[in-house]
Motif scaffolding. Structure first.
Motif, PDB file in Angstrom:
ATOM      1  N   SER A   1       8.374  -2.786   1.022  1.00  0.00           N
ATOM      2  CA  SER A   1       7.118  -3.569   1.099  1.00  0.00           C
ATOM      3  C   SER A   1       6.055  -2.606   1.127  1.00  0.00           C
ATOM      4  O   SER A   1       4.851  -3.140   0.914  1.00  0.00           O
ATOM      5  N   ILE A   2       6.392  -1.412   1.792  1.00  0.00           N
ATOM      6  CA  ILE A   2       5.337  -0.614   1.549  1.00  0.00           C
ATOM      7  C   ILE A   2       5.947   0.783   0.863  1.00  0.00           C
ATOM      8  O   ILE A   2       7.217   0.976   0.978  1.00  0.00           O
ATOM      9  N   THR A   3       5.106   1.070   0.017  1.00  0.00           N
ATOM     10  CA  THR A   3       5.328   2.351  -0.893  1.00  0.00           C
ATOM     11  C   THR A   3       5.027   3.664   0.000  1.00  0.00           C
ATOM     12  O   THR A   3       4.019   3.907   0.283  1.00  0.00           O
ATOM     13  N   VAL A   4       6.240   4.220   0.088  1.00  0.00           N
ATOM     14  CA  VAL A   4       6.286   5.746   0.587  1.00  0.00           C
ATOM     15  C   VAL A   4       6.232   6.579  -0.283  1.00  0.00           C
ATOM     16  O   VAL A   4       7.229   6.808  -1.242  1.00  0.00           O
ATOM     17  N   THR A   5       5.141   7.579  -0.199  1.00  0.00           N
ATOM     18  CA  THR A   5       5.003   8.588  -0.943  1.00  0.00           C
ATOM     19  C   THR A   5       5.340   9.862  -0.164  1.00  0.00           C
ATOM     20  O   THR A   5       5.122  10.036   0.974  1.00  0.00           O
ATOM     21  N   ASP A   6       6.350  10.538  -0.589  1.00  0.00           N
ATOM     22  CA  ASP A   6       6.989  11.760   0.031  1.00  0.00           C
ATOM     23  C   ASP A   6       6.223  13.016   0.057  1.00  0.00           C
ATOM     24  O   ASP A   6       5.962  13.591  -0.959  1.00  0.00           O
ATOM     25  N   LEU A   7       5.423  13.358   0.957  1.00  0.00           N
ATOM     26  CA  LEU A   7       4.543  14.370   1.101  1.00  0.00           C
ATOM     27  C   LEU A   7       4.821  15.488   2.370  1.00  0.00           C
ATOM     28  O   LEU A   7       5.307  14.974   3.301  1.00  0.00           O
ATOM     29  N   SER A   8       4.571  16.666   2.059  1.00  0.00           N
ATOM     30  CA  SER A   8       4.594  17.548   3.377  1.00  0.00           C
ATOM     31  C   SER A   8       3.695  17.178   4.222  1.00  0.00           C
ATOM     32  O   SER A   8       2.577  16.995   4.017  1.00  0.00           O
ATOM     33  N   PRO A   9       3.856  17.474   5.603  1.00  0.00           N
ATOM     34  CA  PRO A   9       2.995  16.988   6.715  1.00  0.00           C
ATOM     35  C   PRO A   9       1.626  17.748   6.512  1.00  0.00           C
ATOM     36  O   PRO A   9       0.585  17.327   6.875  1.00  0.00           O
ATOM     37  N   SER A  10       1.600  18.817   6.043  1.00  0.00           N
ATOM     38  CA  SER A  10       0.203  19.661   6.189  1.00  0.00           C
ATOM     39  C   SER A  10      -0.705  19.028   4.913  1.00  0.00           C
ATOM     40  O   SER A  10      -1.678  19.443   5.066  1.00  0.00           O
ATOM     41  N   THR A  11      -0.078  18.349   4.114  1.00  0.00           N
ATOM     42  CA  THR A  11      -1.010  17.732   2.932  1.00  0.00           C
ATOM     43  C   THR A  11      -1.343  16.318   3.230  1.00  0.00           C
ATOM     44  O   THR A  11      -2.325  15.845   2.613  1.00  0.00           O
ATOM     45  N   LEU A  12      -1.103  15.850   4.433  1.00  0.00           N
ATOM     46  CA  LEU A  12      -1.170  14.404   4.519  1.00  0.00           C
ATOM     47  C   LEU A  12      -2.782  14.113   5.000  1.00  0.00           C
ATOM     48  O   LEU A  12      -3.128  13.143   4.442  1.00  0.00           O
ATOM     49  N   PRO A  13      -3.447  14.863   5.934  1.00  0.00           N
ATOM     50  CA  PRO A  13      -4.609  14.524   5.917  1.00  0.00           C
ATOM     51  C   PRO A  13      -5.438  14.467   4.993  1.00  0.00           C
ATOM     52  O   PRO A  13      -6.636  13.808   4.651  1.00  0.00           O
ATOM     53  N   GLU A  14      -5.410  15.486   3.984  1.00  0.00           N
ATOM     54  CA  GLU A  14      -6.307  15.824   2.929  1.00  0.00           C
ATOM     55  C   GLU A  14      -5.911  14.513   1.824  1.00  0.00           C
ATOM     56  O   GLU A  14      -7.031  13.910   1.145  1.00  0.00           O
ATOM     57  N   ALA A  15      -4.776  14.198   1.756  1.00  0.00           N
ATOM     58  CA  ALA A  15      -4.372  12.862   0.978  1.00  0.00           C
ATOM     59  C   ALA A  15      -4.979  11.730   1.435  1.00  0.00           C
ATOM     60  O   ALA A  15      -5.584  10.799   0.561  1.00  0.00           O
TER      61      ALA A  15
ATOM     62  N   LYS B   1       0.881  -1.167  -0.066  1.00  0.00           N
ATOM     63  CA  LYS B   1       0.089   0.013  -0.032  1.00  0.00           C
ATOM     64  C   LYS B   1       0.984   1.202  -0.023  1.00  0.00           C
ATOM     65  O   LYS B   1       2.066   1.274   0.254  1.00  0.00           O
ATOM     66  N   ARG B   2       0.276   2.506  -0.340  1.00  0.00           N
ATOM     67  CA  ARG B   2       0.950   3.649  -0.024  1.00  0.00           C
ATOM     68  C   ARG B   2       0.639   4.396   1.074  1.00  0.00           C
ATOM     69  O   ARG B   2      -0.285   4.521   1.649  1.00  0.00           O
ATOM     70  N   VAL B   3       1.842   4.829   1.785  1.00  0.00           N
ATOM     71  CA  VAL B   3       1.770   5.611   2.974  1.00  0.00           C
ATOM     72  C   VAL B   3       2.242   6.865   2.686  1.00  0.00           C
ATOM     73  O   VAL B   3       3.684   7.015   2.260  1.00  0.00           O
ATOM     74  N   GLY B   4       1.853   7.788   3.220  1.00  0.00           N
ATOM     75  CA  GLY B   4       2.488   9.074   3.097  1.00  0.00           C
ATOM     76  C   GLY B   4       3.586   9.579   4.195  1.00  0.00           C
ATOM     77  O   GLY B   4       3.142   9.214   5.596  1.00  0.00           O
ATOM     78  N   ILE B   5       4.452   9.874   4.209  1.00  0.00           N
ATOM     79  CA  ILE B   5       5.388  10.592   5.045  1.00  0.00           C
ATOM     80  C   ILE B   5       6.361  11.539   4.377  1.00  0.00           C
ATOM     81  O   ILE B   5       6.722  11.465   3.389  1.00  0.00           O
TER      82      ILE B   5
END
Length: 329
Positions: free
Chosen positions: A174-188, A147-151
């Motif tokens: 084994s987990i796909t890390v999507t590099d995102l700014s913390p402020s965008t994580l809840p919306e994503a 799965k995709r996990v934002g961090i």
């Protein structure tokens, strides 16, 4: 009168007597020096890069309550929403002091000998949390395989996530890390572009307010997740008195946070946008104290060794030279 007349009428031959010529030359040199001399270093503002996050209560309170000004300091706040941004400000010379989580501090210290770690101002074993959508089927970290996990990569949250995967026996990737700014994580997460996100407060609490639920924290892994304060070595050398005053202001903020938890929560709620009642609960995951003791150094050393083993840093910093407690003594 033409400018040259001031000199040509002094003597019949139009030249200054040698003593007067020397006086005029010296005066001209002094004037040039006065125009080109840089302002005294001590008069320059102190550029402080810190995060508008719950772990940075001491910097936020010190600014908002005027504790730096009380020490006679002109501090220019540079507010960011993640540690790597603070580290970049320090690395580029845009900041004199900067705060960041342990992983970011270790990466910074391993890459530059111009920075020194001078204190931890907050710890919190459970301040990093993994959030999924409420109603999702995930119950364990292993359920997120594939799965995709934002961090935000390079943060202490990212270091905790890697440690949690290692503890669960999960191979890297084994987990796909999507590099995102913390402020965008809840919306994503709410939009479904990621299946989960990991972050430090206030982002997990904001995620819960928007339909998320906690899957786990990154506690129990032997890491206190200290938030470190770093400084430019040149600043420490040239402005030691200001550094001591700077630390004194943070000590005052530490006392304020301890003595006035409700007012602190209200100030931090305004700084982060989190409701005050949620803020108080989130702050309970943190311990606010200025320190640079043996447990902090041990935690840094263990995390650095872990990061090197996983190829995130090329070398483990020599903390005997990359850190100091002299400004806390």
């Amino acid at each position: 009168m033409a400018p040259t007349a001031l000199f040509t009428t002094i003597t019949p031959r139009g030249r200054c007597p040698r003593p007067l010529f020397l006086v005029l030359t010296l005066g001209l040199l002094v004037a040039i020096a006065a125009c080109t001399e840089k302002p005294k270093t001590a008069s320059e503002p102190i550029r402080f890069a810190f995060q508008n996050r719950i772990g940075s209560a001491l910097p936020v309170i010190a600014v908002e309550k005027g504790f730096f000004a009380d020490q006679g300091l002109d501090v220019k706040p540079l507010r960011f929403n993640n540690g790597p941004a603070c580290a970049e400000a320090l690395y580029s010379g845009s900041a004199d002091f900067g705060t960041m989580g342990d992983t970011t501090a270790i990466i910074s210290a391993s890459r530059s000998e111009n920075l020194t770690i001078i204190a931890s101002h907050c710890t919190g074993e459970h301040r990093h949390r993994l959030i999924v959508r409420d109603g999702s089927p995930y119950k364990t970290l292993a359920d997120l395989s594939g799965k995709r996990v934002g961090i935000k990569k390079g943060t202490s949250t990212y270091g905790g996530f890697l440690a949690a995967m290692a503890a669960a026996g999960m191979p890297a990737g084994s987990i796909t890390v999507t590099d995102l700014s913390p402020s965008t994580l809840p919306e994503a997460l709410a939009a479904g572009s990621i299946e989960a996100f990991a972050a430090s407060e206030p982002t997990p609490s904001m995620g819960e307010l928007k339909g998320g639920r906690e899957l786990m924290t990154f506690g129990g892994l032997g890491n206190r997740y200290p938030i470190m304060l770093l400084a430019q070595n040149e600043f420490l050398t040239n402005r030691e008195a200001d550094t001591l005053a700077f630390m004194e202001a943070l000590k005052t903020a530490e006392g304020f946070v301890r003595a006035h938890p409700e007012e602190t929560a209200a100030i931090m709620a305004r700084a982060t946008g989190l409701p005050p009642e949620v803020m108080q609960s989130a702050m309970e995951r943190h311990t606010y104290a200025l320190t640079m003791d043996a447990p902090i150094l041990s935690s840094l050393s263990e995390t650095a060794a872990f990061l090197k083993a996983h190829g995130k840093v090329q070398k483990v910093p020599d903390f005997s030279t990359a850190s100091t407690d002299r400004y806390l003594r």
